[in-house]
Design an enzyme around this catalytic site. Structure first.
Site, mmCIF file in Angstrom:
data_model
loop_
_atom_site.group_PDB
_atom_site.id
_atom_site.type_symbol
_atom_site.label_atom_id
_atom_site.label_comp_id
_atom_site.label_asym_id
_atom_site.label_seq_id
_atom_site.Cartn_x
_atom_site.Cartn_y
_atom_site.Cartn_z
ATOM 1 N N PRO A 2 13.000 27.787 62.518
ATOM 2 C CG PRO A 2 11.131 26.537 62.418
ATOM 3 C CD PRO A 2 12.336 26.337 61.801
ATOM 4 C CD GLU A 3 15.166 32.005 67.368
ATOM 5 O OE1 GLU A 3 14.570 32.141 68.507
ATOM 6 O OE2 GLU A 3 16.269 32.152 66.759
#
Ligand SMILES: [Zn+2]
Length: 305
Positions: A2-3
């Site tokens: 996840p960014e």
């Protein structure tokens, strides 16, 4: 992994799902993840969630007793919220199965892996639950007093957030004299937090700046940002805001903090498109992949200089 946009979407989902709820109990099914869980993790029982914030990719859950529950999703962490109806049949014990004695949750049908990666389960007094699933176990959980937040080792050395009031002048100051490439400089969390590999590629492509350009070349001799750096600053904000908006659009109801929400698919302009035509109108270039510091960089040699 996840960014920042994914983490921000999870933050919004958690805020919607658990704000003002009181934790009745927390089921802790292992010793820890990347690090051991804090010894006093179980003492969050009895507290009420008064806010859910984000700093870089850290979720900061404010409790009404003045403490902060920190959660980092690592490579594969995610939260799933279950309504009181869905949770009504679920036992509250640490279920131990024949599966090697691994404690599992009752929610494996939804969270996957037979529930054996549901390491934490928060039970709220209204019967709802938030289950934390993390198969690769690179996530981080910590608990500390809000007064000590600024001094937390995980948080104290972080650079600025990429949203207002962060400016091209701030970025110029951070890049001044740096001989590394602009791509690697953007991944450095001291330059700016949470841009990440995908969005660094996307922002550089949109700006028309080569990922290989030396960072200091985007700063004028007087320390002011070049026109390209001003554009790049704007594009970083834009690509992140667009990704957050597309993730946020999935947040329609209570059950929104599910796997699909944390890892929504995007239409990337350049990332992952090696060998395909550049999507910029009239460019005609072909996207190339190079490796910078062991990370893949996707860019168009035709329109990124
Ligand atoms: Zn191009």
């Amino acid at each position: 992994m996840p960014e920042l946009p994914e983490v921000e979407t999870v933050r919004q989902g958690l805020l919607q799902g658990v704000l003002n709820k009181t934790i009745e109990d927390v089921l802790i099914r292992r010793e820890g993840l990347r690090y051991p869980f804090p010894d006093d993790l179980a003492t969050v029982a009895g507290t009420t969630v008064v806010d859910v914030r984000r700093r870089a990719k850290y979720l900061l859950i404010d409790l009404d007793d003045g403490r902060v529950l920190l959660s980092h999703l690592g490579m594969s962490g995610r939260y799933t919220l279950f309504s009181a109806d869905e949770a009504a049949e679920a036992p509250r014990s640490l279920l131990t199965t024949v599966n090697g004695g691994v404690p599992v949750s009752a929610f494996g049908g939804t969270t996957g892996y037979g529930g054996k990666h549901d390491h934490l389960e928060f039970i709220f007094t209204d019967g709802t639950r938030a289950v934390y699933t993390d198969p690769r176990r690179f996530g981080i959980v910590d608990l500390f007093s809000a007064d000590d937040e600024a001094a937390q080792p995980l948080l104290s050395s972080l650079g600025p957030e990429p949203f207002d009031p962060w400016s091209a002048e701030d970025l110029a100051q951070a890049l001044s004299g740096r001989k590394t490439s602009i791509k690697l400089a953007l991944l450095d969390q001291k330059t700016v937090v949470g841009v990440g590999n995908i969005y660094a590629c996307e922002a550089l492509h949109r700006t028309g700046v080569s990922p290989k350009r030396q960072a200091m070349k985007l700063v004028k001799k007087n320390g002011q940002p070049t026109a390209a750096l001003v554009r790049l600053t704007g594009c970083i904000k834009t690509v992140l805001k667009e990704a957050i908006a597309s993730g946020g659009s999935t947040l329609n109801d209570f059950a929104a903090v599910d796997g699909a929400m944390g890892y929504f698919a995007h239409d990337f302009q350049v990332y992952g498109r090696e060998g395909q035509p550049c999507m910029k109108a009239g460019c005609g270039g072909v996207v190339r992949r190079i490796v910078q510091s062991n990370r893949s960089t996707f860019y168009c040699p035709q329109c990124q200089r």
